[in-house]
Design a protein around this motif. Structure first.
Motif, PDB file in Angstrom:
ATOM      1  N   ALA A  92      14.914  40.131 -38.459  1.00 24.77           N
ATOM      2  CA  ALA A  92      14.467  41.449 -38.011  1.00 24.77           C
ATOM      3  C   ALA A  92      14.582  41.558 -36.489  1.00 24.77           C
ATOM      4  N   LEU A  93      14.245  40.478 -35.779  1.00 25.36           N
ATOM      5  CA  LEU A  93      14.367  40.469 -34.317  1.00 25.36           C
ATOM      6  C   LEU A  93      15.833  40.578 -33.904  1.00 25.36           C
ATOM      7  N   GLU A  94      16.702  39.858 -34.590  1.00 30.30           N
ATOM      8  CA  GLU A  94      18.139  39.943 -34.304  1.00 30.30           C
ATOM      9  C   GLU A  94      18.669  41.336 -34.611  1.00 30.30           C
ATOM     10  N   ASP A  95      18.220  41.936 -35.729  1.00 29.72           N
ATOM     11  CA  ASP A  95      18.641  43.294 -36.074  1.00 29.72           C
ATOM     12  C   ASP A  95      18.191  44.291 -35.005  1.00 29.72           C
ATOM     13  N   ALA A  96      16.959  44.124 -34.522  1.00 32.85           N
ATOM     14  CA  ALA A  96      16.453  45.008 -33.467  1.00 32.85           C
ATOM     15  C   ALA A  96      17.295  44.851 -32.203  1.00 32.85           C
ATOM     16  N   ASN A  97      17.655  43.623 -31.870  1.00 28.47           N
ATOM     17  CA  ASN A  97      18.481  43.375 -30.690  1.00 28.47           C
ATOM     18  C   ASN A  97      19.846  44.043 -30.848  1.00 28.47           C
ATOM     19  N   LEU A  98      20.447  43.906 -32.011  1.00 31.50           N
ATOM     20  CA  LEU A  98      21.750  44.538 -32.254  1.00 31.50           C
ATOM     21  C   LEU A  98      21.638  46.059 -32.237  1.00 31.50           C
ATOM     22  N   ASP A  99      20.543  46.599 -32.771  1.00 29.19           N
ATOM     23  CA  ASP A  99      20.335  48.043 -32.774  1.00 29.19           C
ATOM     24  C   ASP A  99      20.156  48.559 -31.341  1.00 29.19           C
ATOM     25  N   LEU A 100      19.411  47.823 -30.527  1.00 30.17           N
ATOM     26  CA  LEU A 100      19.256  48.216 -29.126  1.00 30.17           C
ATOM     27  C   LEU A 100      20.615  48.277 -28.438  1.00 30.17           C
ATOM     28  N   ARG A 101      21.465  47.313 -28.724  1.00 25.27           N
ATOM     29  CA  ARG A 101      22.790  47.265 -28.105  1.00 25.27           C
ATOM     30  C   ARG A 101      23.694  48.365 -28.658  1.00 25.27           C
ATOM     31  N   ARG A 102      23.721  48.494 -29.986  1.00 23.26           N
ATOM     32  CA  ARG A 102      24.637  49.420 -30.638  1.00 23.26           C
ATOM     33  C   ARG A 102      24.234  50.879 -30.402  1.00 23.26           C
ATOM     34  N   SER A 103      22.986  51.216 -30.641  1.00 25.75           N
ATOM     35  CA  SER A 103      22.553  52.613 -30.612  1.00 25.75           C
ATOM     36  C   SER A 103      22.109  53.092 -29.243  1.00 25.75           C
ATOM     37  N   HIS A 104      21.620  52.180 -28.409  1.00 21.69           N
ATOM     38  CA  HIS A 104      21.039  52.609 -27.138  1.00 21.69           C
ATOM     39  C   HIS A 104      21.732  52.021 -25.915  1.00 21.69           C
ATOM     40  N   GLY A 105      22.690  51.121 -26.127  1.00 18.55           N
ATOM     41  CA  GLY A 105      23.418  50.530 -25.009  1.00 18.55           C
ATOM     42  C   GLY A 105      22.578  49.578 -24.172  1.00 18.55           C
ATOM     43  N   ILE A 106      21.510  49.025 -24.752  1.00 23.53           N
ATOM     44  CA  ILE A 106      20.609  48.119 -24.035  1.00 23.53           C
ATOM     45  C   ILE A 106      20.937  46.689 -24.447  1.00 23.53           C
ATOM     46  N   ARG A 107      21.341  45.869 -23.470  1.00 23.72           N
ATOM     47  CA  ARG A 107      21.671  44.470 -23.748  1.00 23.72           C
ATOM     48  C   ARG A 107      20.561  43.582 -23.192  1.00 23.72           C
ATOM     49  N   VAL A 108      19.802  42.984 -24.084  1.00 28.60           N
ATOM     50  CA  VAL A 108      18.716  42.093 -23.690  1.00 28.60           C
ATOM     51  C   VAL A 108      18.720  40.876 -24.592  1.00 28.60           C
ATOM     52  N   ASP A 109      17.960  39.852 -24.189  1.00 19.55           N
ATOM     53  CA  ASP A 109      17.827  38.691 -25.053  1.00 19.55           C
ATOM     54  C   ASP A 109      16.548  38.822 -25.877  1.00 19.55           C
ATOM     55  N   ARG A 110      16.417  37.965 -26.860  1.00 17.27           N
ATOM     56  CA  ARG A 110      15.251  38.027 -27.748  1.00 17.27           C
ATOM     57  C   ARG A 110      13.954  37.795 -26.987  1.00 17.27           C
ATOM     58  N   GLY A 111      13.985  36.917 -25.984  1.00 14.55           N
ATOM     59  CA  GLY A 111      12.783  36.630 -25.207  1.00 14.55           C
ATOM     60  C   GLY A 111      12.250  37.857 -24.500  1.00 14.55           C
TER      61      GLY A 111
END
Length: 121
Positions: free
Chosen positions: A73-92
């Protein structure tokens, strides 16, 4: 007599060998009003409320264990942030923002906070 080789330590290997001149500071371009609002919102924590630290060097580390489903779920949220919002962050960073949000809610709401409700039951 020892047959073991004597090798230098990390401090000797990675010590600075010459001084590097500091680059001249260049004035940063003036941010647009929209970016100013967003930057001030992120960098100025409200009085008494915890805020996520963002991209800085952190001095302390904790280990957190996740179930397979939580990690996915955390990885999916990270991918969604990148894909839908253009936000590139790490899990931490996602976790630090979530922790800061929970602590701010606890400070503001006290016994009625989400954290107390979730952990008290």
């Amino acid at each position: 007599m020892s047959r073991r080789a004597s090798l230098p330590g990390a401090s000797e290997l990675f010590r600075p060998t010459r001084s590097v001149p500091e680059p001249e500071p260049t004035p940063a371009p003036e941010p647009t009003p929209e970016k100013k609002q967003k930057a001030s919102k992120e960098t100025e924590p409200q009085e008494g409320k915890p805020a996520a630290s963002g991209r800085v060097r952190h001095d302390h580390k904790i280990t957190v264990y996740f179930s397979e489903e939580e990690l996915l779920a955390l990885e999916d949220a990270n991918l969604d942030l990148r894909r839908s919002h253009g936000i590139r962050v790490d899990r931490g960073r996602i976790v630090r923002v979530a922790v800061a949000r929970a602590l701010a809610d606890l400070a503001e709401q006290g016994a009625d906070s989400y954290l107390v409700d979730e952990l008290g039951s």
